[in-house]
Design a protein around this motif. Structure first.
Motif, PDB file in Angstrom:
ATOM      1  N   VAL A  28       0.840  -1.205   0.000  1.00 49.71           N
ATOM      2  CA  VAL A  28       0.000   0.000   0.000  1.00 49.71           C
ATOM      3  C   VAL A  28       0.875   1.255   0.000  1.00 49.71           C
ATOM      4  O   VAL A  28       1.829   1.348   0.786  1.00 49.71           O
ATOM      5  N   LYS A  29       0.546   2.200  -0.884  1.00 45.93           N
ATOM      6  CA  LYS A  29       1.300   3.467  -0.904  1.00 45.93           C
ATOM      7  C   LYS A  29       1.079   4.232   0.398  1.00 45.93           C
ATOM      8  O   LYS A  29      -0.006   4.193   0.972  1.00 45.93           O
ATOM      9  N   GLU A  30       2.091   4.962   0.820  1.00 50.04           N
ATOM     10  CA  GLU A  30       2.030   5.718   2.067  1.00 50.04           C
ATOM     11  C   GLU A  30       0.830   6.666   2.098  1.00 50.04           C
ATOM     12  O   GLU A  30       0.113   6.765   3.101  1.00 50.04           O
ATOM     13  N   VAL A  31       0.606   7.354   0.987  1.00 50.25           N
ATOM     14  CA  VAL A  31      -0.480   8.344   0.944  1.00 50.25           C
ATOM     15  C   VAL A  31      -1.846   7.660   1.099  1.00 50.25           C
ATOM     16  O   VAL A  31      -2.730   8.148   1.802  1.00 50.25           O
ATOM     17  N   THR A  32      -1.998   6.473   0.500  1.00 49.02           N
ATOM     18  CA  THR A  32      -3.250   5.715   0.628  1.00 49.02           C
ATOM     19  C   THR A  32      -3.430   5.238   2.061  1.00 49.02           C
ATOM     20  O   THR A  32      -4.508   5.360   2.650  1.00 49.02           O
ATOM     21  N   ARG A  33      -2.349   4.705   2.604  1.00 48.47           N
ATOM     22  CA  ARG A  33      -2.397   4.211   3.981  1.00 48.47           C
ATOM     23  C   ARG A  33      -2.875   5.318   4.926  1.00 48.47           C
ATOM     24  O   ARG A  33      -3.781   5.121   5.731  1.00 48.47           O
ATOM     25  N   ASN A  34      -2.252   6.488   4.789  1.00 46.31           N
ATOM     26  CA  ASN A  34      -2.614   7.596   5.678  1.00 46.31           C
ATOM     27  C   ASN A  34      -4.071   8.013   5.504  1.00 46.31           C
ATOM     28  O   ASN A  34      -4.763   8.308   6.484  1.00 46.31           O
ATOM     29  N   ALA A  35      -4.526   8.002   4.250  1.00 46.67           N
ATOM     30  CA  ALA A  35      -5.918   8.382   3.985  1.00 46.67           C
ATOM     31  C   ALA A  35      -6.874   7.391   4.648  1.00 46.67           C
ATOM     32  O   ALA A  35      -7.847   7.779   5.305  1.00 46.67           O
ATOM     33  N   VAL A  36      -6.574   6.101   4.496  1.00 49.08           N
ATOM     34  CA  VAL A  36      -7.447   5.070   5.069  1.00 49.08           C
ATOM     35  C   VAL A  36      -7.450   5.157   6.596  1.00 49.08           C
ATOM     36  O   VAL A  36      -8.500   5.121   7.243  1.00 49.08           O
ATOM     37  N   LEU A  37      -6.249   5.302   7.185  1.00 45.79           N
ATOM     38  CA  LEU A  37      -6.164   5.380   8.649  1.00 45.79           C
ATOM     39  C   LEU A  37      -6.926   6.591   9.181  1.00 45.79           C
ATOM     40  O   LEU A  37      -7.589   6.529  10.217  1.00 45.79           O
ATOM     41  N   SER A  38      -6.823   7.690   8.439  1.00 49.14           N
ATOM     42  CA  SER A  38      -7.498   8.906   8.872  1.00 49.14           C
ATOM     43  C   SER A  38      -9.018   8.735   8.811  1.00 49.14           C
ATOM     44  O   SER A  38      -9.743   9.167   9.716  1.00 49.14           O
ATOM     45  N   VAL A  39      -9.499   8.050   7.769  1.00 44.27           N
ATOM     46  CA  VAL A  39     -10.948   7.784   7.675  1.00 44.27           C
ATOM     47  C   VAL A  39     -11.395   6.869   8.816  1.00 44.27           C
ATOM     48  O   VAL A  39     -12.420   7.079   9.458  1.00 44.27           O
ATOM     49  N   MET A  40     -10.581   5.840   9.094  1.00 41.03           N
ATOM     50  CA  MET A  40     -10.921   4.912  10.187  1.00 41.03           C
ATOM     51  C   MET A  40     -11.068   5.655  11.495  1.00 41.03           C
ATOM     52  O   MET A  40     -11.992   5.422  12.273  1.00 41.03           O
ATOM     53  N   LYS A  41     -10.131   6.557  11.729  1.00 41.30           N
ATOM     54  CA  LYS A  41     -10.136   7.304  12.976  1.00 41.30           C
ATOM     55  C   LYS A  41     -11.388   8.179  13.055  1.00 41.30           C
ATOM     56  O   LYS A  41     -12.085   8.218  14.069  1.00 41.30           O
ATOM     57  N   GLU A  42     -11.662   8.851  11.936  1.00 37.09           N
ATOM     58  CA  GLU A  42     -12.812   9.747  11.857  1.00 37.09           C
ATOM     59  C   GLU A  42     -14.124   9.008  12.121  1.00 37.09           C
ATOM     60  O   GLU A  42     -14.982   9.475  12.866  1.00 37.09           O
ATOM     61  N   LEU A  43     -14.246   7.827  11.515  1.00 39.41           N
ATOM     62  CA  LEU A  43     -15.491   7.060  11.654  1.00 39.41           C
ATOM     63  C   LEU A  43     -15.530   6.241  12.944  1.00 39.41           C
ATOM     64  O   LEU A  43     -16.540   5.637  13.281  1.00 39.41           O
ATOM     65  N   GLY A  44     -14.408   6.210  13.656  1.00 36.77           N
ATOM     66  CA  GLY A  44     -14.372   5.395  14.872  1.00 36.77           C
ATOM     67  C   GLY A  44     -14.405   3.908  14.542  1.00 36.77           C
ATOM     68  O   GLY A  44     -14.913   3.097  15.302  1.00 36.77           O
ATOM     69  N   TYR A  45     -13.837   3.534  13.374  1.00 36.50           N
ATOM     70  CA  TYR A  45     -13.863   2.129  12.950  1.00 36.50           C
ATOM     71  C   TYR A  45     -12.919   1.266  13.784  1.00 36.50           C
ATOM     72  O   TYR A  45     -11.767   1.631  14.009  1.00 36.50           O
ATOM     73  N   GLN A  46     -13.426   0.133  14.283  1.00 34.98           N
ATOM     74  CA  GLN A  46     -12.613  -0.815  15.038  1.00 34.98           C
ATOM     75  C   GLN A  46     -12.478  -2.081  14.207  1.00 34.98           C
ATOM     76  O   GLN A  46     -13.470  -2.760  13.967  1.00 34.98           O
ATOM     77  N   PRO A  47     -11.267  -2.443  13.780  1.00 31.88           N
ATOM     78  CA  PRO A  47     -11.150  -3.679  13.005  1.00 31.88           C
ATOM     79  C   PRO A  47     -11.555  -4.882  13.852  1.00 31.88           C
ATOM     80  O   PRO A  47     -11.397  -4.870  15.068  1.00 31.88           O
ATOM     81  N   ASN A  48     -12.090  -5.879  13.239  1.00 37.32           N
ATOM     82  CA  ASN A  48     -12.495  -7.095  13.925  1.00 37.32           C
ATOM     83  C   ASN A  48     -11.257  -7.963  14.155  1.00 37.32           C
ATOM     84  O   ASN A  48     -10.795  -8.674  13.283  1.00 37.32           O
ATOM     85  N   THR A  49     -10.737  -7.882  15.371  1.00 34.15           N
ATOM     86  CA  THR A  49      -9.467  -8.572  15.633  1.00 34.15           C
ATOM     87  C   THR A  49      -9.604 -10.081  15.598  1.00 34.15           C
ATOM     88  O   THR A  49      -8.647 -10.784  15.341  1.00 34.15           O
ATOM     89  N   LEU A  50     -10.808 -10.577  15.895  1.00 31.91           N
ATOM     90  CA  LEU A  50     -10.977 -12.029  15.834  1.00 31.91           C
ATOM     91  C   LEU A  50     -10.794 -12.514  14.406  1.00 31.91           C
ATOM     92  O   LEU A  50     -10.090 -13.483  14.153  1.00 31.91           O
ATOM     93  N   ALA A  51     -11.427 -11.798  13.479  1.00 33.10           N
ATOM     94  CA  ALA A  51     -11.287 -12.175  12.075  1.00 33.10           C
ATOM     95  C   ALA A  51      -9.823 -12.036  11.658  1.00 33.10           C
ATOM     96  O   ALA A  51      -9.272 -12.898  10.982  1.00 33.10           O
ATOM     97  N   GLN A  52      -9.193 -10.946  12.118  1.00 31.52           N
ATOM     98  CA  GLN A  52      -7.773 -10.766  11.806  1.00 31.52           C
ATOM     99  C   GLN A  52      -6.935 -11.908  12.350  1.00 31.52           C
ATOM    100  O   GLN A  52      -6.047 -12.412  11.687  1.00 31.52           O
ATOM    101  N   ALA A  53      -7.243 -12.303  13.591  1.00 33.07           N
ATOM    102  CA  ALA A  53      -6.463 -13.364  14.216  1.00 33.07           C
ATOM    103  C   ALA A  53      -6.605 -14.665  13.435  1.00 33.07           C
ATOM    104  O   ALA A  53      -5.641 -15.388  13.224  1.00 33.07           O
ATOM    105  N   LEU A  54      -7.827 -14.944  12.974  1.00 28.79           N
ATOM    106  CA  LEU A  54      -8.046 -16.154  12.193  1.00 28.79           C
ATOM    107  C   LEU A  54      -7.226 -16.117  10.905  1.00 28.79           C
ATOM    108  O   LEU A  54      -6.637 -17.094  10.498  1.00 28.79           O
TER     109      LEU A  54
END
Lengths: 340, 340
Positions: A28-54
């Motif tokens: 992932v390009k740095e600029v894309t990464r930052n954009a996505v992280l910033s949106v996640m923060k704004e929306l209060g998005y919590q990744p599903n760690t269980l799915a990630q762990a699987l």
């Protein structure tokens, strides 16, 4: 709560891209990464760690099994294991075992089932072969605290129990005490048995015979020390010192002597093991043996974290020495004689 | 380790059947269920709880956020929350927060992310509105320990801090003390501020003016109490009693007075709050206020478990009173005068 689809929509990227950001993919390009992280923060998005762990087959946590929570000693183990895990970005999953071999086995199996990446077990009861068998049954590397083992399939971080108890006994013997009573730790634990053996061994080495009326089994608590000393005070033969196998029992014993009209150290010397914080502030302050429990916990947790991160499956066996801390509760018996 | 396929093969059933057994589905015949469970046991099969949790949308665990692990007080919270969870067949996931508002928020978000079914937060710093906001951000019900709140969206189980501190102060005032110093709990916490306010309020109510030189901020530790008393002893005006806002500080203060050649209670009376086990065994034994921390923890955990089991989304606000425990460390000031 915001979903991954909300994030995709707001950031104008695909689900695959969001997933790559979550997994720290270099694609992932740095600029894309930052954009996505910033949106996640704004929306209060919590990744599903269980799915990630699987998906990644890692839980990002390590497990810790303790026999109890209620003491400064285990508080310290918990604190330092937690700190080390936190620094490494891992969660610490804690579970209390029943105080038995079966309880230790069950708790490890339960926590293994939670998919932590490595397991620290504070063990008192399982034999070395039973621990090896337990390691074979679970997928995670097992790190044993409080035991001195030599197995090739698991690691252990223990205290030199004989050395600790010998230090305490030698201190009393060097102060001229021969009539030394003992309030033991529970004798269904290796710790309890090794400390009692050292008590007997040092008496024998000093040509002092062991008086079975001067040995009382305790439970490591303040109350256990108080009751243990009360039992000792009922024996017809007078002792000049008590070796209590931990600090809480020593402090309880001092209070029982006090209530019986005996002064510590003028009438009876008392020594413990642990050097818990209260030992320095007690009146009289408590002579004891300090344990490097902080270093032991940190070393064991560091190894568990390395194994969780699959940095080799290193097996290590370490054991740690204690140091004598002489304070007010012990005194040379010859000073006492002059005193009287 | 055995896989679900191994179980299917050995039991002669489909994957769907094994899955139904794991989820306690009523669609499986008793004889089939027993056969599958027996094969699982034989093979040492461990179901993948993460996959199960994803499927059932429950993690079978509750989270507990504590500000520290190293004290009898938090050991007791941990112990009783763990016991209650264990009885209910739930795991307890424990995490330590940084001792700040931001730390509390971060820890709750971290543990929410681990997919536990309810979260217990021992809170000192977040305001009520910040806690309500935090509840909105996470999916799990939040149960707050140590705070008296009234919000409709979350539950709280707190101590009547003003009542506790008033009990301690009234005990000293009734014993004739007017020159009462105070070693406070940290004043960045609501507990610390409320206890200090009660100290001032009770002095004013007794027509005693507040002497700012007799107020020292402590940190709830033995060492903090020792140092606090040392500072108080440097003031030119003599006090006859110390109200230490917890037991550890009271025990530390008593040791500092002892090292200064002052006797407790003959020269100075000392009272704490907590009634920790050491209070009864200290010399002198410590007068204090006992807290129903066991009942509070059990009640809060029971509510969290009920919410985790989706037994309604009941909101409850409870607060608990303390009781005076008068022991040797406090004495009527008139007895002291006769004594001298």
């Amino acid at each position: 709560m915001a979903t991954i689809n909300d994030v995709c929509k707001a950031a104008g990227v695909s689900k695959a891209t969001v997933s790559r950001v979550l997994n720290n993919s270099p694609q992932v390009k740095e600029v894309t990464r930052n954009a996505v992280l910033s949106v996640m923060k704004e929306l209060g998005y919590q990744p599903n760690t269980l799915a990630q762990a699987l998906a990644t087959n890692t839980s990002n946590s390590i497990g810790l099994v303790l026999p109890e929570f209620q003491s400064n000693y285990f508080g310290s183990v918990l604190h330092h294991a937690g700190q080390a895990a936190l620094k490494a970005g891992k969660k610490l999953l804690v579970i209390r075992s029943k105080n038995s071999a079966e309880g230790e086995r069950e708790s490890v199996e339960t926590i293994a089932n939670q998919r932590c990446d490595a397991i620290l077990l504070y063990s008192r009861h399982l034999s070395e072969s039973e621990l090896v068998e337990l390691q074979q049954k679970i997928a995670q590397p097992l790190v044993i605290l409080n035991r001195q083992l030599s197995a090739e399939s698991l690691s252990s971080f223990g205290l030199e129990q004989t050395q600790l108890a010998t230090l305490a006994m030698d201190h009393l013997l060097q102060l001229g005490h021969k009539k030394i009573a003992c309030i033991t730790s529970p004798l269904n634990s290796e710790t309890g048995r090794l400390r009692l053996e050292a008590y007997k061994h040092q008496l024998n080495a000093a040509n002092v015979s062991v008086n079975k009326h001067w040995i009382v089994e305790g439970d490591n608590s303040l109350e256990g020390g108080y009751k243990g000393a009360q039992i000792l005070l009922q024996t017809s033969e007078k002792f000049s010192a008590i070796f209590a196998c931990n600090d809480d029992m020593a402090i309880g014993a001092i209070r029982a002597l006090h209530d019986h009209g005996l002064r510590v150290p003028q009438d009876v010397s008392v020594i413990g093991i642990d050097n818990e914080p209260a030992a320095a502030y007690a009146i009289p302050s408590l002579s004891t043996v300090s344990l490097p429990i902080v270093r032991l916990t940190q070393d064991a947790t560091a190894l568990a974290l390395a194994q969780a991160n699959k940095q080799g499956h290193l097996i290590s066996h370490q054991s740690y020495h204690g140091e004598l801390v002489a304070r007010e509760s012990t005194q040379d018996i010859r000073v006492r004689s002059q005193d009287i």
